[in-house]
Design a protein around this motif. Sequence first.
Motif, short mmCIF file in Angstrom:
data_model
loop_
_atom_site.label_atom_id
_atom_site.label_comp_id
_atom_site.label_asym_id
_atom_site.label_seq_id
_atom_site.Cartn_x
_atom_site.Cartn_y
_atom_site.Cartn_z
N ALA A 269 4.98 7.19 5.19
CA ALA A 269 4.54 5.82 4.92
C ALA A 269 5.50 4.82 5.55
CB ALA A 269 4.42 5.57 3.42
N VAL B 91 0.50 6.36 5.84
CA VAL B 91 0.26 4.93 5.65
C VAL B 91 0.95 4.20 6.80
CG1 VAL B 91 0.47 2.93 4.13
CG2 VAL B 91 0.19 5.23 3.14
N VAL C 263 0.60 4.24 -2.85
CA VAL C 263 0.34 5.64 -2.53
C VAL C 263 1.43 6.53 -3.12
CG1 VAL C 263 0.21 7.30 -0.65
CG2 VAL C 263 -1.02 5.12 -0.48
N LEU D 271 -4.77 3.96 5.76
CA LEU D 271 -4.39 5.09 4.91
C LEU D 271 -5.20 6.30 5.35
CD1 LEU D 271 -3.22 6.55 2.39
CD2 LEU D 271 -5.13 5.57 1.09
N LEU E 81 0.83 -1.21 0.00
CA LEU E 81 0.00 0.00 0.00
C LEU E 81 0.86 1.26 0.00
CD1 LEU E 81 -2.88 1.09 0.07
CD2 LEU E 81 -2.80 0.99 2.57
N SER E 82 2.01 1.23 0.65
CA SER E 82 2.91 2.40 0.68
C SER E 82 3.42 2.72 -0.73
CB SER E 82 4.08 2.14 1.61
OG SER E 82 3.62 1.94 2.94
#
Length: 455
Positions: free
Chosen positions: A333, A369, A316, A378, A312-313
């Motif tokens: 993050a 994050v 983003v 998030l 997810l980091s």
Amino acid sequence: MPPRSIRGRLTALVTLLALLLLVPTGIAEAVIGRQAVADGIWLEVRQQAGITAALVRAGQLPDTTRPQVDGVPFVQVVDAANRVVLASPQAAGWPPLSSVHPPAGAPEADLKSCPRFSGCLRVAALRVTPAADSPVVYAGRQAASVGPFEQFGRFFGLQEGVLTILAAWATWKVTGRTLRPVEEIRADLAAIGGDDVSSRVPEPSGQDEIARLARTVNGTLSRIEEAKRGTERVLMRQRQFVADASHELRTPLAGLRTELEEAQMHPGETDLPELLDQALFDVDRLETIIADLLLLARVDSSGEAERTRVDLSDLVEAQVTRRLDRLPVRVTAEPGVHVTVVRSQVARVVANLLDNAQRHARRSVEVHVKRDGATAVLTVMDDGPGIPAAERERIFERFTRLDTARSRDHGGTGLGLAIARDVALAHDGTITACESPSGGACFTLRLPGDDAEMG
């Protein structure tokens, strides 16, 4: 033809079983009873014959004229020449009761004699002595003396018939009472229509099969009612969505049509480059709305096979990099925050949240994050006007714009946050709105973390 109802079938079955049990029992009782009476008669006539023979051997012939055993009225002493030498008063003047003379080796015999002057008799013949000229004693009684038992047997037969009828009647009544709740359940179910499933069937007390059936039926009706409500909510939501979508699509189409009609009516006064720019703007808006609608339609049909393990980091960071030409975004993050998702959908959520924040922010946007236990979190914050507390749930509805952003020229389709909410729910996650520390808007997306690294 067998009975159609369970009540009739059970009654017929119990009646048949009662007949199968009672009829053989009655027959056996009659046979055994008759044999017992017959054995009793033979025992009595033998006893009388023995007593008379003993008296004859003792020389007490005159005493033999009176029977010593009750119920045995016929007694005779017959010599070797088959002459009656002594008889009881009831047998006086009769010829010998039988012509059978038992031999010395078998001095006793049971006979059934039917003389013309009397009915059939059961007779015991007993040789007095082993001598060749020994007299024979005959003791007899009427065979019809078993008649009382026959009446008793008929009583037993009547009793068994009454028991069979009582068994059938009791089964009919008990089965009817037992199955009455089932009939009530059936009648109530038959009365429930498709438009109203809020009714319930009566639930008998107890834990028997019928009580459990009633509870199961009510549970099923509750689930059907809930499913119907859910279906109605979905249909209402779909109708509202279609109405909103039609309205949203009609506006750019109407504008595009108006511009083209004006250009057609006044071609000499039309600025072609400006017309083309405005037409392309409206087409772009239509394309964006249609793309968002298609994405919403695909969210619910996304399968597990389409999901992949995503950092997810990194996702983003990639979305932020594409928007460096806009307001600055400060990213914090943690590395390796992995989730298993449909990458394109979650990327669209991140993009929508960033676009929304940059559209309303005054100077900057912050993105965080991190892990929170087994959840990936998030957070996107801006320093714009914020969202009133009363509107923080409504903004996730489709085609919803707050007063500060209602202008369609401002860029939004009204579907960005709705897409974010649907994608989050499709991935077993959540998205919420709150107030950022700077007073602006704050959106928090929570998704289940990847089990390989989060626990």
